[in-house]
Design an enzyme around this catalytic site. Structure first.
Site, PDB file in Angstrom:
ATOM      1  N   LYS A 147      -6.810 -27.798  -5.179  1.00 40.52           N
ATOM      2  CA  LYS A 147      -5.462 -28.359  -5.277  1.00 40.52           C
ATOM      3  C   LYS A 147      -4.655 -27.510  -6.242  1.00 40.52           C
ATOM      4  CE  LYS A 147      -2.847 -32.506  -6.642  1.00 40.52           C
ATOM      5  NZ  LYS A 147      -2.920 -33.947  -6.979  1.00 40.52           N
TER       6      LYS A 147
ATOM      7  N   LYS B 124      -8.816 -28.379  -9.344  1.00 36.51           N
ATOM      8  CA  LYS B 124      -7.350 -28.414  -9.395  1.00 36.51           C
ATOM      9  C   LYS B 124      -6.878 -27.558 -10.557  1.00 36.51           C
ATOM     10  CE  LYS B 124      -3.673 -31.875 -10.215  1.00 36.51           C
ATOM     11  NZ  LYS B 124      -3.405 -33.328 -10.334  1.00 36.51           N
TER      12      LYS B 124
ATOM     13  N   ASP C 248      -7.878 -37.909 -10.031  1.00 37.00           N
ATOM     14  CA  ASP C 248      -7.635 -36.567 -10.562  1.00 37.00           C
ATOM     15  C   ASP C 248      -7.949 -36.604 -12.058  1.00 37.00           C
ATOM     16  OD1 ASP C 248      -6.368 -36.586  -8.007  1.00 37.00           O
ATOM     17  OD2 ASP C 248      -4.977 -35.012  -8.632  1.00 37.00           O
TER      18      ASP C 248
END
EC number: 4.1.2.4
Length: 216
Positions: free
Chosen positions: A180, A151, A89
């Site tokens: 996400k 995300k 991430d």
């Protein structure tokens, strides 16, 4: 799929100690969460605690500011993968994004994706700092760089995920990337609403609470 299959059970606090990370992983095993999400230094202990389970290890890089050099982010990503992370991430360079340095933003994402190969790359665009037009552009750049996910948030900015941002992101990425939602997802009802809007993963430190609220 149940709610647990969407959850990246997360502890990114700078004060998290080894016992905290082990607890996070034990909870992930107990509840059957998809993954845990930890800082890079905690990848080895998470991998060890989760061995012989289906729970994956995700690691954050360039976290939480995104302002490190591309070379540093690439090194960090590779190091996390070598230590056992299966997903990365990353935080985009928000300053570059605000400066309209779009080639640099895209090239950085692409460099990290290339370095980690077939491992999953989630691109944190930190929506709280971006205009809607910048959010749309960030999603476009992530797609162009072959990222697997976009995300919403680090959880350390001035705001977290919102339904409006997820709708906007979905309108841009469609089926080209997954989404996400992360930052401020603390109850089951909110998590379910995000799933209904099309997210594939939810980052939260409240995973057990969300599962305990689940109707029998």
């Amino acid at each position: 799929m149940g709610l647990a299959d969407f959850i990246d059970h997360t502890n990114l606090r700078p004060s998290a100690n080894i016992a905290d990370i082990q607890k996070l992983c034990e909870e992930a095993k107990t509840y059957g969460f998809y993954a845990v999400c930890v800082n890079g230094c905690n990848v080895p202990i998470a991998k060890e605690t989760l061995k012989d389970t289906a729970v994956k290890v995700a690691a954050v890089i360039g976290f939480p500011l995104g302002a490190m050099s591309t070379k540093a982010k690439v090194f960090e990503a590779v190091d996390c993968i070598e230590n056992g992370a299966e997903e990365i991430d990353m935080v985009i360079n928000i300053g570059w994004m605000k400066s309209e340095m779009y080639d640099a933003v895209r090239d950085e994402i692409e460099a990290i994706k290339r370095a980690i190969g077939d491992k999953i790359l989630k691109v944190i665009i930190e929506t709280c700092y971006l205009t809607d037009a910048e959010k749309e552009k960030a999603c476009d750049l992530a797609i162009e760089a072959h990222a697997d996910f976009v995300k919403t948030s680090t959880g350390f900015g001035t705001g977290g995920a919102t339904f409006e941002d997820v709708k906007l992101m979905k309108s841009i990425v469609g089926e080209k990337a997954k989404i996400k939602a992360s930052g401020g997802v603390k109850d089951r009802e909110t998590a379910i609403q995000y799933i209904e809007l099309g997210v594939s993963r939810i980052g939260t430190s409240s995973g057990p609470k969300l599962l305990k609220q689940e109707a029998p």
